[in-house]
Motif scaffolding. Structure first.
Motif, mmCIF file in Angstrom:
data_model
loop_
_atom_site.group_PDB
_atom_site.id
_atom_site.type_symbol
_atom_site.label_atom_id
_atom_site.label_comp_id
_atom_site.label_asym_id
_atom_site.label_seq_id
_atom_site.Cartn_x
_atom_site.Cartn_y
_atom_site.Cartn_z
ATOM 1 N N MET A 138 43.886 41.753 48.006
ATOM 2 C CA MET A 138 44.308 41.694 46.783
ATOM 3 C C MET A 138 44.993 43.170 46.406
ATOM 4 O O MET A 138 44.588 44.447 47.094
ATOM 5 N N ARG A 139 46.024 43.053 45.293
ATOM 6 C CA ARG A 139 46.733 44.255 44.841
ATOM 7 C C ARG A 139 46.699 44.363 43.496
ATOM 8 O O ARG A 139 46.851 43.214 42.724
ATOM 9 N N LEU A 140 46.789 45.448 42.673
ATOM 10 C CA LEU A 140 47.174 45.578 41.393
ATOM 11 C C LEU A 140 48.346 44.814 40.854
ATOM 12 O O LEU A 140 49.336 45.555 41.276
ATOM 13 N N ARG A 141 48.403 44.188 40.077
ATOM 14 C CA ARG A 141 49.735 43.413 39.501
ATOM 15 C C ARG A 141 49.891 43.279 38.178
ATOM 16 O O ARG A 141 51.002 43.206 37.795
ATOM 17 N N ARG A 142 48.796 43.772 37.273
ATOM 18 C CA ARG A 142 48.862 43.593 35.865
ATOM 19 C C ARG A 142 48.079 44.775 35.206
ATOM 20 O O ARG A 142 46.819 44.770 35.486
ATOM 21 N N GLY A 149 36.967 53.945 38.264
ATOM 22 C CA GLY A 149 37.911 52.686 38.231
ATOM 23 C C GLY A 149 38.100 51.650 39.235
ATOM 24 O O GLY A 149 38.721 50.932 39.314
ATOM 25 N N THR A 150 37.078 51.956 40.436
ATOM 26 C CA THR A 150 36.832 51.044 41.572
ATOM 27 C C THR A 150 36.392 49.842 41.102
ATOM 28 O O THR A 150 35.372 49.845 40.400
ATOM 29 N N ILE A 151 36.734 48.810 41.843
ATOM 30 C CA ILE A 151 35.865 47.406 41.939
ATOM 31 C C ILE A 151 35.305 47.411 43.162
ATOM 32 O O ILE A 151 36.207 47.430 44.077
ATOM 33 N N LEU A 155 38.755 47.618 45.411
ATOM 34 C CA LEU A 155 39.860 47.363 44.802
ATOM 35 C C LEU A 155 40.138 48.591 43.949
ATOM 36 O O LEU A 155 39.260 48.842 43.107
ATOM 37 N N GLY A 156 41.334 49.339 44.123
ATOM 38 C CA GLY A 156 41.383 50.474 43.241
ATOM 39 C C GLY A 156 42.913 50.922 43.254
ATOM 40 O O GLY A 156 43.854 49.978 44.109
#
Length: 403
Positions: free
Chosen positions: A35-39, A335-337, A351-352
Motif C-alpha cells: 500500500m502507498r499513500l495515493r490521496r 501519523g502512522t497506521i 503505513l506512513g
C-alpha cells in the motif's frame, strides 16, 4: 530440489480448508505491504476528524469481500453494483460538520457527495465549535435512503437523511456530550448512545423512543454480534458486559432503568487507562486503551488470548477490523497506521508518508481490503491504496524527468 509453488484458492478443494485460509491470509498481507499513500483531502472545518466509516450495509446486503470481491464494470467504466451495495460510501464527522464521500466512481479521487453543517443559524459563530462539535455517528439503512445517527457536544442524537439532505429527527435525553453511537448488529432501527452524563441509552429510531437507560460511566460500547449483549469501557480502564432487554420488555412509554449492579464487570486488562475503542472479531473482544495497549479476549471466560503493544504514543484512535476478521488497523500520534494479524499478533506493515505527520484519530478498511483510509488532526483524510508489484517496479525506475 523441491520447487515451492504458490497455491491459489481455485486449486484447493474443501478437504484442504486450512491451506486455503492461510494462502488468503498470506496474500492479504502482501496487499497491505504494497500500500502507498495515493490521496489526501483536507476538510474545510480544520478541526479533528473524530470518526469515519464506510456504509457496508451488512445487515441487508450479502456479497464477497476482501480478496474474494471481484468488481465488474459497465461500458462507461463505472462499477456495477446492486442497489443495496453501498460500500463505496464513506462518512466523516469533525467540528460541526458531517461529510459523505464517494470512494469509487471518481478514479483516484475521494469525491464529496454531501456536507451537513449542524450548527443552528442563530448560533454565535465564535462558540459553535465548542457547543456543537460532533464526536461520533453510525449508519442506518432504509429502502431508498441511508440515515446517519450522529451525536456530540450538545447531547442530542440527530438523524440525517442522506437522500433528502436533511435532518429528519432529534432524539433528546442525554444531558451532556455523546462519546459514541453504535448500531444494533441485527436491526437498523436500534442504536446505543454513550454519554458523559453517566448513561448509555438504547433507542428505537423509528419511534423516536428511548427503550432503556443503562447507568454506566462509559466512553465507548460495542454490541455482541448477536445483539443480545454489549461491552462498555470507560476512562478508568473498566470493562463491563450488559444484557440488552428484548422488545417485549419495553412496551411502556418510560424507558427501563438498568443499574450498574445488573451488569458484569470484567477483570481489568488495561490498568487505569482510558478505553477508546472496542470491537468484536471471530466471536472474541478486541479492546484498546489510549496508551496503545490492545487486548484480544474471550468474553465468556475473560481469558486473554493475546496482548499487543502498539507504538502509537498516547493517542485517542478508533481502530478497525477487516470484514474477514483477520486483521486490524490502528493509528498513531505521529501519523502512522499499523496493520496487525489478529490470529498471530504479527505486525504486518506500517503505513506512513512524510506528509502524514498529524495524529490519526480513526482508520478503516475498504470492503475489498485494498484500501485503508485514515483521518485525524486538523481535518486531514489520507487514503492508502494497494499498488501491484509491476507498478511499484515501474515507479522505482522513474527519474525526475518522468515526473
Amino acid at each position: 530440489m523441491t520447487t515451492k509453488r504458490r497455491l491459489s484458492d481455485a486449486t484447493i478443494d474443501q478437504s484442504n480448508k486450512t491451506i486455503k485460509y492461510e494462502d488468503k491470509e498470506e496474500r492479504l498481507e502482501k496487499v497491505f505491504e504494497n500500500m502507498r499513500l495515493r490521496r489526501i483531502v483536507k476538510e474545510n472545518h480544520g478541526c479533528d476528524i473524530n470518526q469515519l466509516a464506510f456504509f457496508f450495509n451488512n445487515k441487508n446486503f450479502s456479497a464477497p469481500f476482501g480478496l474474494d470481491q471481484v468488481k465488474t464494470f459497465d461500458k462507461r467504466g463505472a462499477v456495477q453494483r446492486h442497489s443495496t451495495n453501498t460500500s463505496n460510501v464513506l462518512a466523516t464527522v469533525g467540528g460541526c460538520e458531517l461529510s459523505v464521500y464517494d470512494n469509487e466512481h471518481c478514479g483516484d479521487h475521494l469525491d464529496i457527495m454531501s456536507n451537513f453543517d449542524l450548527t443552528p443559524l442563530e448560533e454565535d459563530t465564535e462558540n459553535k465549535t465548542l457547543k456543537h462539535t460532533l464526536e461520533t455517528f453510525c449508519w442506518l439503512y432504509r429502502e431508498g435512503d441511508a440515515l446517519l445517527a450522529t451525536g456530540g457536544a450538545d447531547g442530542l442524537v440527530r438523524i440525517i437523511s442522506v437522500a433528502n439532505s436533511e435532518e429528519i429527527k432529534i432524539l433528546e435525553g442525554h444531558q451532556k456530550l455523546i462519546y459514541d453511537i453504535q448500531s444494533h448488529p441485527q436491526s437498523d432501527n436500534i442504536i446505543l448512545s454513550t454519554s458523559k452524563d453517566g448513561t448509555i441509552r438504547l433507542w428505537d429510531v423509528d419511534q423516536s423512543k428511548c427503550i432503556a437507560i443503562f447507568e454506566a460511566e462509559a466512553t465507548v460500547t460495542c454490541f455482541h454480534p448477536s445483539g443480545e449483549k454489549f461491552v462498555s469501557g470507560n476512562s478508568r480502564g473498566e470493562l463491563r458486559v450488559w444484557n440488552v432487554p428484548s422488545t417485549t420488555e419495553t412496551m411502556d412509554d418510560e424507558p427501563i432503568i438498568i443499574e450498574k449492579k445488573d451488569s458484569h464487570i470484567v477483570k481489568k486488562m488495561h490498568g487505569d487507562s482510558y478505553i477508546d475503542c472496542i470491537r468484536f472479531a471471530n466471536g472474541n473482544v478486541l479492546s484498546k486503551s489510549i496508551n496503545g495497549r490492545m487486548e484480544y479476549w474471550d468474553m465468556e471466560t475473560e481469558q486473554t488470548i493475546r496482548s499487543i503493544r502498539i507504538r502509537s504514543g498516547e493517542n485517542y484512535s478508533r481502530f478497525d477490523v477487516s470484514l474477514d476478521e483477520l486483521f486490524f488497523c490502528v493509528g498513531s500520534s505521529q501519523g502512522t497506521i499499523y496493520v496487525y494479524n489478529i490470529k498471530t499478533g504479527k505486525l504486518v506493515t506500517e503505513l506512513g508518508h512524510r506528509r502524514s505527520t498529524k495524529a490519526v484519530r480513526c482508520c478503516v478498511f475498504s470492503r475489498d481490503s485494498r484500501q485503508i483510509i485514515s483521518a485525524g488532526e486538523d481535518g486531514f483524510i489520507m487514503r492508502y491504496d494497494y499498488i501491484d508489484d509491476a507498478t511499484l517496479a515501474e515507479w522505482k525506475n522513474w527519474t525526475k524527468d518522468d515526473l
